[in-house]
Motif scaffolding. Structure first.
Motif, PDB file in Angstrom:
ATOM      1  N   GLY A  92      50.365  38.927 -34.325  1.00  0.00           N
ATOM      2  CA  GLY A  92      50.114  39.652 -33.274  1.00  0.00           C
ATOM      3  C   GLY A  92      50.482  41.141 -32.229  1.00  0.00           C
ATOM      4  N   LYS A  93      51.841  41.353 -32.405  1.00  0.00           N
ATOM      5  CA  LYS A  93      52.384  41.601 -32.034  1.00  0.00           C
ATOM      6  C   LYS A  93      52.210  43.530 -32.407  1.00  0.00           C
ATOM      7  N   HIS A  94      52.723  44.356 -31.852  1.00  0.00           N
ATOM      8  CA  HIS A  94      52.257  46.023 -31.146  1.00  0.00           C
ATOM      9  C   HIS A  94      53.855  46.807 -31.803  1.00  0.00           C
ATOM     10  N   SER A 101      54.642  42.518 -27.486  1.00  0.00           N
ATOM     11  CA  SER A 101      53.503  41.518 -27.201  1.00  0.00           C
ATOM     12  C   SER A 101      52.831  41.329 -26.790  1.00  0.00           C
ATOM     13  N   HIS A 102      51.153  40.946 -26.502  1.00  0.00           N
ATOM     14  CA  HIS A 102      50.399  41.050 -26.352  1.00  0.00           C
ATOM     15  C   HIS A 102      50.147  40.748 -24.741  1.00  0.00           C
ATOM     16  N   GLY A 103      49.366  41.136 -24.510  1.00  0.00           N
ATOM     17  CA  GLY A 103      49.441  41.000 -22.311  1.00  0.00           C
ATOM     18  C   GLY A 103      49.752  42.762 -22.039  1.00  0.00           C
ATOM     19  N   LYS A 159      47.770  47.425 -21.120  1.00  0.00           N
ATOM     20  CA  LYS A 159      47.265  46.141 -21.656  1.00  0.00           C
ATOM     21  C   LYS A 159      47.204  46.255 -23.437  1.00  0.00           C
ATOM     22  N   PHE A 160      47.887  45.463 -24.207  1.00  0.00           N
ATOM     23  CA  PHE A 160      47.614  45.147 -25.418  1.00  0.00           C
ATOM     24  C   PHE A 160      46.794  43.745 -25.749  1.00  0.00           C
ATOM     25  N   GLY A 161      46.289  44.499 -26.872  1.00  0.00           N
ATOM     26  CA  GLY A 161      45.754  43.257 -27.426  1.00  0.00           C
ATOM     27  C   GLY A 161      46.409  42.749 -28.422  1.00  0.00           C
ATOM     28  N   PHE A 162      46.264  43.032 -29.673  1.00  0.00           N
ATOM     29  CA  PHE A 162      46.854  42.026 -31.415  1.00  0.00           C
ATOM     30  C   PHE A 162      47.069  43.130 -31.834  1.00  0.00           C
ATOM     31  N   PRO A 176      44.120  48.081 -33.528  1.00  0.00           N
ATOM     32  CA  PRO A 176      44.295  46.704 -32.893  1.00  0.00           C
ATOM     33  C   PRO A 176      43.136  44.875 -33.287  1.00  0.00           C
TER      34      PRO A 176
END
Length: 428
Positions: free
Chosen positions: A255-257, A289-291, A309-312, A335
């Protein structure tokens, strides 16, 4: 209860970082703790041997079992059904978090079925025999697969349309100070505003292309695309030095970006946890990572902060103009949008089927077969359960190889981009 605790604790142990030379996910701890507990359970089992009731064997047990199989005893049919159920259940590929739903539901549904549902059916005057229970359990298992198929259809709708081995995909990013009409041979025409990108990747079935810009004078440049790959054509403030940037072609794991920045400043730019980016150049991909993440952009005494802010499981390219207030975001890969909770109905259905089939089947086998046949009858079910556990462990063991492959892919992209930048600087 033991299955529930192991499903909860094992992923936590695996997530710990350990290692002598390099820190990585601690698989030795995740496998070592269950192995140590198995040794302890074996010692406890052997130490209580004196308290067991042991029946002396009578006759030839193997011959009795063979005769039982030859007459197609109902208990053998039960073993086949139970084997099929476990094999079907093993084909559900679910995340570690959702795997805790199964033991929780088993602990909940077994007493509900035994104390409430089955007695209520008997009071209604219905003959809900063990064989009928097992049949209904199989129907629930079939509905679980229908539910899993529906969820997978929704997941497939959100996946990117990656190129085949004979195709190439191209996206165009414009950081020039005005709108450009970009023509890609033979007949692709794109109108792209300043600090914007094309709506999506363009799929091309030929490797060599020619790109022309409606500048004054007109700029024409030839490029060679990568078959089976994704690339971004970046048009900088000086369109004559437009260049290709290789993109990732698979979703990041865990689930990283994957993010990168394109420097639209006229000077070198330093970004938190990234190398210095030259004017009009693009940074390498970085996995986050997420967040929420904060990035500090700095040049000498000038600096500004950018938060996102990132999702997955997405990929982004951030275009940095002369001011941080108007940083533009280009979505290279959307995402994940299908919620994990959609897998709960299929877990409920497969667990209901398991309770009605497996538990009833065990009771049925112990009540219908002779005492000396109970172990041979139930052993195939335990064997298939062991095979399912081994399959899960093998799949989890392959995860580090997939992560290493993803890391190598990003490193190869970085290396090729560095070579391209060196060639570009040499030409300049």
């Amino acid at each position: 209860a033991g299955s529930l605790l192991s499903t909860l604790i094992t992923p936590v142990l695996r997530a710990q970082e350990c290692g002598i030379h390099t820190q990585q996910q601690c698989y030795p701890l995740a496998f070592g703790v269950p192995a140590a507990l198995m040794v302890i359970s074996l010692v406890v089992f052997i130490s209580g041997s004196g308290m067991y009731i042991k029946t002396d064997p009578e006759g030839n047990i193997m011959w009795s079992v063979c005769k039982c199989i030859g007459t197609f005893d109902s208990s053998v049919h039960r073993v086949k059904w139970q084997t099929n159920l476990y094999l079907m259940k093993s084909s559900l590929t679910l995340s570690l978090l959702c795997q805790t739903v199964n033991p929780i539901l088993i602990l909940t549904l077994v007493p509900i079925m035994d104390r409430l549902i089955f007695p209520l059916i008997q009071k209604c005057g219905l003959n809900f025999s063990p064989l009928k229970r097992m049949t209904v359990g199989m129907l629930f298992a079939a509905m679980a697969f229908v539910s899993a198929a529906l969820v997978q259809i929704e997941i497939d709708k959100t996946l990117p349309n990656f190129p085949s081995s004979s195709e190439s995909q191209l996206k165009v990013v414009n950081i020039y100070n005005r709108t450009l009409n970009v023509t890609i041979s033979p007949n692709e025409h794109l109108l792209i505003d300043s600090f914007e990108s094309s709506a999506d990747y363009v799929t091309l079935d030929h490797q060599n292309i020619t790109v022309s810009l409606n500048t004054n004078p007109v700029i024409i440049k030839a490029f060679s695309l990568i078959k089976g790959g994704r690339q971004t054509l970046i048009i900088p403030s000086d369109p004559t030095i437009m260049y290709m940037q290789e993109d990732i072609k698979s979703k990041p794991n865990e689930g990283k970006h994957a993010i990168r920045f394109v420097n639209g400043w006229t000077a070198d730019l330093n970004i938190t946890n990234l190398d210095s980016i030259e004017p009009s150049a693009a940074s390498n991909y970085t996995l986050v990572s997420h967040g929420k993440h904060d990035f500090v952009l700095r040049h000498g005494e000038q600096w500004c902060e950018f938060s996102r802010k990132f999702g997955f499981g997405a990929s982004y390219t951030f275009l940095i103009p002369s001011t941080c207030a108007s940083i533009r975001e280009v979505v290279d890969m959307k995402p994940n949008s299908v919620h994990m909770a959609l897998q709960i109905p299929q877990y409920f259905l497969i667990t209901t089927g398991e309770v009605m089939f497996s538990v009833t089947g065990l009771q049925f086998s112990y009540s219908q077969v002779q005492q000396q046949h109970t172990s041979p009858v139930t052993s195939p079910a335990l064997r298939t359960l062991l095979q399912r556990k081994e399959k899960n462990q093998i799949e989890q063991g392959l995860e580090p190889e997939e992560k290493e492959k993803e890391t190598l892919e990003i490193e190869e992209i970085h290396e090729s981009q560095n070579i391209d930048q060196e060639v570009k600087q040499t030409k300049i």
